[in-house]
Design a protein around this motif. Sequence first.
Motif, short mmCIF file in Angstrom:
data_model
loop_
_atom_site.label_atom_id
_atom_site.label_comp_id
_atom_site.label_asym_id
_atom_site.label_seq_id
_atom_site.Cartn_x
_atom_site.Cartn_y
_atom_site.Cartn_z
N ALA A 18 -1.78 6.06 -4.45
CA ALA A 18 -0.54 6.09 -3.16
C ALA A 18 -1.07 6.11 -2.00
O ALA A 18 -0.23 5.19 -1.03
N TYR A 19 -2.05 6.56 -1.47
CA TYR A 19 -2.94 6.47 -0.15
C TYR A 19 -3.08 4.80 0.07
O TYR A 19 -2.77 4.58 1.05
N ARG A 20 -3.43 4.10 -0.88
CA ARG A 20 -3.75 2.96 -0.72
C ARG A 20 -2.77 1.95 -0.57
O ARG A 20 -2.26 1.15 0.37
N ARG A 21 -1.70 2.21 -1.30
CA ARG A 21 -0.28 1.60 -1.19
C ARG A 21 0.33 1.79 0.23
O ARG A 21 0.75 0.96 0.77
N CYS A 22 0.43 2.82 0.64
CA CYS A 22 1.08 3.21 1.82
C CYS A 22 0.48 2.76 2.84
O CYS A 22 0.79 2.21 4.03
#
Length: 114
Positions: A18-22
């Motif tokens: 999720a951190y990579r995506r955002c």
Amino acid sequence: MVRRIAQIVHLKPSSIEAYRRCHAAVWPEVLQQIQDCNITDYSIFFDNDRTIFATFKWVGNDWESDMKRMSENPKVREWWAMTDGMQESPISGALSSAEGPGWWKVLEEVFHMD
């Protein structure tokens, strides 16, 4: 005046993707506020364990004023609330990016070469 800043925070293992995506699609309002607060050359690195390392240059004249403007932006605060939920602060007593003694731990620069 150029001030180089380096910081760390810990990423929750369940939040890595999720951190990579955002961060692959940072909100335009957040990017604009960062620029408006005299921050340049901003990078975030992940050690594939749990530490996130950020580095940037601040090229302004009034750090406190720039950081106050940053923290007053509603979209930035929304972004911080989202990303803080993915992280664990190494700062004792930290509440969030918007409140408390700080969320990211600022590192001491011990060497720099231009």
